[in-house]
Design an enzyme around this catalytic site. Sequence first.
Site, PDB file in Angstrom:
ATOM      1  N   HIS A  80       0.841  -1.202   0.000  1.00  0.00           N
ATOM      2  CA  HIS A  80       0.000   0.000   0.000  1.00  0.00           C
ATOM      3  C   HIS A  80       0.873   1.247   0.000  1.00  0.00           C
ATOM      4  O   HIS A  80       2.057   1.187   0.324  1.00  0.00           O
ATOM      5  CB  HIS A  80      -0.921   0.024   1.220  1.00  0.00           C
TER       6      HIS A  80
ATOM      7  N   LYS B 191      -0.587   4.990   4.369  1.00  0.00           N
ATOM      8  CA  LYS B 191      -1.521   4.081   5.062  1.00  0.00           C
ATOM      9  C   LYS B 191      -1.133   3.938   6.528  1.00  0.00           C
ATOM     10  O   LYS B 191       0.030   3.742   6.860  1.00  0.00           O
ATOM     11  CB  LYS B 191      -1.545   2.702   4.378  1.00  0.00           C
TER      12      LYS B 191
HETATM   13  P1  NAD Z   1      -7.375   9.410   4.277  1.00  0.00           P
HETATM   14  O1  NAD Z   1      -6.467   9.665   5.430  1.00  0.00           O
HETATM   15  O2  NAD Z   1      -7.016   9.913   2.924  1.00  0.00           O
HETATM   16  O3  NAD Z   1      -8.847   9.960   4.609  1.00  0.00           O
HETATM   17  C1  NAD Z   1      -9.475   9.817   5.846  1.00  0.00           C
HETATM   18  C2  NAD Z   1     -10.320  11.075   6.088  1.00  0.00           C
HETATM   19  O4  NAD Z   1     -11.121  10.825   7.252  1.00  0.00           O
HETATM   20  C3  NAD Z   1      -9.453  12.317   6.371  1.00  0.00           C
HETATM   21  O5  NAD Z   1      -9.916  13.397   5.588  1.00  0.00           O
HETATM   22  C4  NAD Z   1      -9.676  12.535   7.866  1.00  0.00           C
HETATM   23  O6  NAD Z   1      -9.646  13.918   8.221  1.00  0.00           O
HETATM   24  C5  NAD Z   1     -11.073  11.969   8.073  1.00  0.00           C
HETATM   25  N1  NAD Z   1     -11.316  11.570   9.470  1.00  0.00           N
HETATM   26  C6  NAD Z   1     -10.474  10.936  10.317  1.00  0.00           C
HETATM   27  N2  NAD Z   1     -11.067  10.749  11.516  1.00  0.00           N
HETATM   28  C7  NAD Z   1     -12.314  11.269  11.409  1.00  0.00           C
HETATM   29  C8  NAD Z   1     -13.411  11.390  12.311  1.00  0.00           C
HETATM   30  N3  NAD Z   1     -13.335  10.946  13.560  1.00  0.00           N
HETATM   31  N4  NAD Z   1     -14.539  11.988  11.860  1.00  0.00           N
HETATM   32  C9  NAD Z   1     -14.624  12.460  10.596  1.00  0.00           C
HETATM   33  N5  NAD Z   1     -13.612  12.390   9.706  1.00  0.00           N
HETATM   34  C10 NAD Z   1     -12.474  11.797  10.113  1.00  0.00           C
HETATM   35  O7  NAD Z   1      -7.554   7.824   4.244  1.00  0.00           O
HETATM   36  P2  NAD Z   1      -8.132   6.914   3.059  1.00  0.00           P
HETATM   37  O8  NAD Z   1      -7.015   6.377   2.272  1.00  0.00           O
HETATM   38  O9  NAD Z   1      -9.250   7.632   2.374  1.00  0.00           O
HETATM   39  O10 NAD Z   1      -8.706   5.695   3.917  1.00  0.00           O
HETATM   40  C11 NAD Z   1      -9.724   5.905   4.891  1.00  0.00           C
HETATM   41  C12 NAD Z   1     -10.062   4.583   5.557  1.00  0.00           C
HETATM   42  O11 NAD Z   1     -10.666   3.708   4.599  1.00  0.00           O
HETATM   43  C13 NAD Z   1      -8.858   3.829   6.131  1.00  0.00           C
HETATM   44  O12 NAD Z   1      -9.253   3.163   7.305  1.00  0.00           O
HETATM   45  C14 NAD Z   1      -8.538   2.853   5.020  1.00  0.00           C
HETATM   46  O13 NAD Z   1      -7.836   1.712   5.443  1.00  0.00           O
HETATM   47  C15 NAD Z   1      -9.914   2.501   4.550  1.00  0.00           C
HETATM   48  N6  NAD Z   1      -9.997   1.972   3.181  1.00  0.00           N
HETATM   49  C16 NAD Z   1     -10.908   0.983   2.993  1.00  0.00           C
HETATM   50  C17 NAD Z   1     -11.124   0.472   1.716  1.00  0.00           C
HETATM   51  C18 NAD Z   1     -12.180  -0.588   1.537  1.00  0.00           C
HETATM   52  O14 NAD Z   1     -12.435  -1.010   0.382  1.00  0.00           O
HETATM   53  N7  NAD Z   1     -12.840  -1.048   2.582  1.00  0.00           N
HETATM   54  C19 NAD Z   1     -10.398   0.964   0.644  1.00  0.00           C
HETATM   55  C20 NAD Z   1      -9.465   1.985   0.862  1.00  0.00           C
HETATM   56  C21 NAD Z   1      -9.289   2.483   2.143  1.00  0.00           C
END
Ligand code: NAD
Length: 265
Positions: free
Chosen positions: A149, A153
């Site tokens: 990743h 991450k």
């Molecule tokens: P990222 O850091 O780019 O985005 C996360 C966003 O959430 C940020 O803008 C942050 O400010 C916000 N955030 C954090 N805590 C918060 C809260 N308590 N309330 C509101 N907003 C909050 O991360 P990303 O790459 O977009 O990934 C986000 C999550 O999704 C991670 O846990 C990642 O592992 C997961 N993910 C899951 C999949 C899937 O298919 N299930 C795919 C990709 C990523």
Amino acid sequence: VIRVVLVGAAGRMGRAVEAAAAGASDLAIHARVDLRANFPAGAGVGGQGEAWSDDVQAVTSAGDVIVDFSGPAGARAAAAAAAARGAALVTGSTGLTPEDEATLREAAKRVAVLRASNFSLGIAALRLALRSVLAAVPASWDVEIVERHHRMKKDSPSGTALSLVEDVRAARARPDAPLRHGREGLVGARPPGEVGVHSVRGGTWVGDHQVLLAGEGEWLELRHVAQDRAAFAHGALAAARFVATAARGWYTLEDVLRGPGPRGA
Ligand code: NAD
């Protein structure tokens, strides 16, 4: 039209969901939730339409679908808001503790909750294929999972890798099969039954999972590469459509792929 409350809206996945939703006529992003510090420049706060908020409960109404890609704290807040307001929840946040998961399970007693560590159709297919392969090769074959990743991450190993580990444990009826995260030093021969999980981090990899199965003089590999977050975003929107009409209960992506039928778990 399904009203979506998007939690983690300013993040990488939040923006991918926003882009996917822009091309869909049957759902609309009603509110965007993120930490205030990460609101995009000029974001309106409160009001309708393009509203940004740092309080998911304040912008959620009965019948909405909350779509969460934020992290453990955001997932907990989203689950509490869904249960309190009578909204359905789709969450893809990973790195959750057992306590975080308990919050989601609790919400599923009141509303429909769908959780997936990976929303891509290709991973769903890989998991089906892995089940068949494990049934066809000797139980003595070694399993190693390598995931890659991007450098930003936060959690390791990936939630998807952990789901694959659970699939291996279930297929082999070894719920307590030990995990090995990396190897260093004089660790000795590989114990039978161990599952290796290795996390590679760097650059901008969106998500790459390899399952290696190694026997005597031969090995095979199942691999999925996500090139674009659109793969996850479209799956998440399919899940949003599914929970919009589902009864309260706990669902997985397999329920979406199976289509309408007996529901709730
Ligand atoms: P990222 O850091 O780019 O985005 C996360 C966003 O959430 C940020 O803008 C942050 O400010 C916000 N955030 C954090 N805590 C918060 C809260 N308590 N309330 C509101 N907003 C909050 O991360 P990303 O790459 O977009 O990934 C986000 C999550 O999704 C991670 O846990 C990642 O592992 C997961 N993910 C899951 C999949 C899937 O298919 N299930 C795919 C990709 C990523």
